[in-house]
Design an enzyme around this catalytic site. Structure first.
Site, PDB file in Angstrom:
ATOM      1  N   ASP A  38      14.400   7.578   8.784  1.00 54.36           N
ATOM      2  CA  ASP A  38      13.386   7.805   9.827  1.00 54.36           C
ATOM      3  C   ASP A  38      13.362   6.682  10.847  1.00 54.36           C
ATOM      4  O   ASP A  38      12.788   6.840  11.923  1.00 54.36           O
ATOM      5  CB  ASP A  38      12.003   7.944   9.179  1.00 54.36           C
ATOM      6  N   HIS A  47      11.494   8.509  13.768  1.00 58.02           N
ATOM      7  CA  HIS A  47      10.387   7.573  13.489  1.00 58.02           C
ATOM      8  C   HIS A  47       9.041   8.309  13.432  1.00 58.02           C
ATOM      9  O   HIS A  47       8.114   8.046  14.196  1.00 58.02           O
ATOM     10  CB  HIS A  47      10.332   6.463  14.536  1.00 58.02           C
ATOM     11  N   GLU A  49      16.168   1.953  18.602  1.00 60.67           N
ATOM     12  CA  GLU A  49      15.537   3.262  18.779  1.00 60.67           C
ATOM     13  C   GLU A  49      15.293   3.541  20.256  1.00 60.67           C
ATOM     14  O   GLU A  49      14.721   2.697  20.957  1.00 60.67           O
ATOM     15  CB  GLU A  49      14.213   3.308  18.003  1.00 60.67           C
ATOM     16  N   ARG A  74       0.817  -1.212   0.000  1.00 63.02           N
ATOM     17  CA  ARG A  74       0.000   0.000   0.000  1.00 63.02           C
ATOM     18  C   ARG A  74       0.852   1.263   0.000  1.00 63.02           C
ATOM     19  O   ARG A  74       0.616   2.184  -0.792  1.00 63.02           O
ATOM     20  CB  ARG A  74      -0.910  -0.007   1.232  1.00 63.02           C
ATOM     21  N   ALA A 128      10.906   2.613   6.462  1.00 65.56           N
ATOM     22  CA  ALA A 128      10.250   1.320   6.685  1.00 65.56           C
ATOM     23  C   ALA A 128      10.684   0.693   8.003  1.00 65.56           C
ATOM     24  O   ALA A 128      10.001   0.809   9.023  1.00 65.56           O
ATOM     25  CB  ALA A 128      10.543   0.386   5.511  1.00 65.56           C
ATOM     26  N   ARG A 129      11.840  -0.001   8.001  1.00 61.22           N
ATOM     27  CA  ARG A 129      12.386  -0.651   9.185  1.00 61.22           C
ATOM     28  C   ARG A 129      13.897  -0.415   9.216  1.00 61.22           C
ATOM     29  O   ARG A 129      14.569  -0.525   8.181  1.00 61.22           O
ATOM     30  CB  ARG A 129      12.100  -2.166   9.159  1.00 61.22           C
ATOM     31  N   ASP A 164      10.005  -6.078  -6.009  1.00 61.88           N
ATOM     32  CA  ASP A 164       9.129  -6.780  -5.066  1.00 61.88           C
ATOM     33  C   ASP A 164       9.051  -8.237  -5.496  1.00 61.88           C
ATOM     34  O   ASP A 164       8.363  -8.576  -6.463  1.00 61.88           O
ATOM     35  CB  ASP A 164       7.734  -6.160  -5.036  1.00 61.88           C
ATOM     36  N   ALA A 215       4.239   7.797  10.563  1.00 61.40           N
ATOM     37  CA  ALA A 215       2.785   7.864  10.732  1.00 61.40           C
ATOM     38  C   ALA A 215       2.375   8.924  11.748  1.00 61.40           C
ATOM     39  O   ALA A 215       1.238   8.938  12.206  1.00 61.40           O
ATOM     40  CB  ALA A 215       2.250   6.508  11.161  1.00 61.40           C
TER      41      ALA A 215
END
Length: 624
Positions: free
Chosen positions: A339, A363, A344, A232, A314-315, A252, A366
């Site tokens: 990010d 981070h 962390e 998404r 992402a990660r 992907d 969102a």
């Protein structure tokens, strides 16, 4: 206090003061079976009830359904009434808590909560809602009690032990869709900030300087963006980059098509080749061994273009951060905007902190007002939908299972359960392979769900631990049972439409197969048991008898049931002819009560009886 039951816009009151409900509103009761609300249940009534459908004072009889509003009740098979309860273990937006209040389901907010406290509390709740603060460890889930589901208000589930959740049959859901736009926008903001050196230029001006030539950036239009992961968020980033006149390619391994976004994004299968084509790379993949250090030292120093800009939203573990810092220092790549970090917060001496060509944020993917509200509300909606209706939203460990099926598909789920129970009742030992074959568009669409539902029924008699669609695959694998789905291009010979077949092969060579379908009336039908053809609705008490096909058998069987005072409600007979001219018959008897052990043993002693099995299925119209 009175319990009010809605039926055809009228209400019936009866006392449930002993139940101790907190809500005095209209509460949900499913499939109430009798207008006589005062009698005590018989044991036989309780044994046939769904584990979450009945108040203990209600007898079995003719039924109707009640509406849901606003509180929900669960009923145990022993007749104990239990209110649904949710534990909120992290701070949620007020809008999410308001939704829980409106649902009428009890909930408690306990935050902050430590591991030991959460472990002690979680078993008293049906569902748990967390964000990133509460840690749902294996210790927390060691004794999960009645916990059925965990919702993560956010994308990552790093703070939830997925293997432990799955092994315990606990559904884990996240709210990835709710924060898609905010996360995608942040990735694009990082890209633009890095390309135009905005953070450094901002600090420069605020320090009282104006040396603009030091902060000349690069234009993104015309550059090639490589998007890693076309889920998404990846697709959202790609579509907006295309609008900015960037060229976009994708990587992907799980994307089966050669292009994405209506042909606008070309897929490159080899990651090193992918790196050789791009000016900007943006990661949108989950963590784990499959993506750890996807961008590593060798690739940073030997495969990437020197003008490459790296965006990781992402990660942290997807990029080797220390190799990245070295590549930036040695000008092997042009810049990085990060990010997320492997640890962390990152240590204060992290090498990326000293670099001018690195843009770093804590981070924030969102972290928008809209996303935080959306993930809270969606987490609450997901939990309520699952507890109320079995609807699965945003599942992380359900493996493609879908239970909230539309009316034309739901009967196939019931069929799969009943087939599984019949195969289990017909089999003598364990299983080596369980295979589901399906033909027809509706049945093939649901194969994963149908296989798990059937396997639950097959394994139930062999396990002391609770089994459901979440942990059944894990439990099967732990016993070396292979689960297989096969899509058939055509129905088996002689059959038409959507056909579901379940075959169980035992380690000693025993094998049984049952085929079924659903007709226009929505009722499940069994069409074949092994090589015996029939057309039968599987329901209630059933006896399956294989016998030598010879005169007098039906009469003897009927007399035996009559002598035992077990009434035969329906009978289906089928036979299989053998090459030597002999034949074997299968009698499927539906009875008004369970055949006694003495009756079963008496039949087995007859010389013409090959096999006798007794099976109990839900009544017609009830969920298996």
């Amino acid at each position: 206090m009175p319990l009010r039951v809605q039926h055809s816009c009228s209400f019936v009151d009866f006392s449930v003061s002993e139940l101790g409900f907190r809500h005095s509103d209209l509460i949900r009761v499913s499939e109430i079976r009798n207008s006589d609300l005062s009698g005590a249940p018989r044991n036989s009534d309780l044994a046939s009830l769904s584990p979450r459908s009945y108040h203990p004072s209600l007898k079995a009889g003719g039924g109707y359904n009640c509406e849901t509003s606003p509180a929900a009740i669960l009923y145990s098979q022993k007749g104990t009434v239990m209110a649904l309860r949710i534990l909120v273990a992290d701070k949620l937006a007020d809008e999410g808590l308001d939704f829980l209040k409106q649902s009428g389901i009890e909930f408690d907010v306990k935050t902050p909560i430590k591991e030991d406290e959460l472990a002690a509390a979680v078993g008293s709740y049906d569902a748990l809602i967390v964000r990133s603060g509460a840690k749902v460890t294996a210790k927390v889930l060691e004794n999960p009690g009645k916990l059925k589901a965990i919702a993560r208000a956010g994308v990552g589930v790093d703070n939830i032990d997925l293997p432990a959740s799955t092994a315990k049959g606990i559904l884990v859901m996240n709210t990835a869709e709710a924060s898609t736009l905010s996360t995608a926008e942040h990735a694009l903001a990082l890209m633009m900030s890095l390309a135009r050196k905005i953070p450094a230029a901002d600090a420069h001006v605020k320090s009282g300087q104006w040396k603009k030539t030091q902060y000349q950036g690069t234009q993104l239009a015309g550059k090639t963006l490589g998007v890693v992961g076309l889920g998404r968020i990846g697709r959202t980033v790609a579509s907006r980059a295309i609008a900015m006149e960037m060229n976009v390619v994708g990587f992907d391994p799980f994307y089966s098509q050669p292009t994405a976004l209506d042909g606008k994004v070309k897929l490159v299968r080899d990651f090193d080749e992918f790196l050789s084509q791009i000016d900007v790379i943006s990661f949108h993949v989950p963590g784990g061994e499959g993506t750890k250090h996807l961008l590593n030292r060798d690739r940073l120093f030997n495969k990437c273009r020197p003008n490459l800009l790296v965006i990781n939203d992402a990660r942290g573990e997807v990029v080797d951060e220390f190799a990245l810092a070295d590549a930036l220092k040695e000008k092997k790549i042009a810049g990085a905007a990060i990010d997320v970090f492997s640890v962390e917060p990152p240590p204060k001496d992290h090498p990326l902190f000293k670099l001018d060509n690195a843009v770093l944020t804590p981070h924030l993917g969102a972290s928008t007002d809209e996303a935080q509200t959306a993930v809270s509300v969606e987490a609450c909606k997901s939990i309520v939908a699952y507890l109320r209706n079995g609807e699965i939203r945003g599942a992380v460990n359900a493996g493609g299972v879908k239970l909230d099926l539309p009316p034309d598909e739901a009967p196939f789920a019931d069929l799969a359960r009943r087939i599984g129970a019949l195969v289990a009742g017909f089999s003598e030992g364990g299983y080596k392979n369980i295979t589901l074959r399906a033909s027809g568009p509706r049945a093939q669409k649901l194969m994963t769900t149908l296989l798990r539902l059937a396997t639950v029924e097959l394994l139930k008699p062999h396990f002391d631990t609770p089994i459901n669609v979440i942990n059944v695959e894990h439990l099967a694998k732990s016993r070396n049972i292979e689960l297989v789905t096969i899509a058939e291009p055509n129905p088996p010979a002689g059959l038409v439409g959507d056909i579901v077949g379940v075959r169980a092969d035992g380690p000693d060579g025993e094998s049984h197969r049952i085929l079924g379908t659903v007709y226009a009336d929505g009722l499940p039908r069994i069409l074949r048991i092994d090589n015996f053809a029939m057309d039968m609705v599987p329901e209630g008490h059933m006896a399956l008898i294989i016998n030598k096909d010879q005169p007098g058998v039906i009469g003897t069987v009927g007399s035996s049931f009559g002598d035992a005072k077990v009434n035969i409600a329906d009978m289906v007979i089928s036979r299989e002819k053998h090459a030597d001219g002999s034949a074997t018959a299968l009698m499927v008897l539906k009875t008004d009560s369970a055949p006694t052990d003495a009756l079963i043993n008496s039949l087995r002693s007859k010389p013409f009886i090959v096999k006798v099995k007794s099976v109990v299925l839900p009544p017609r119209g009830a969920s298996a």
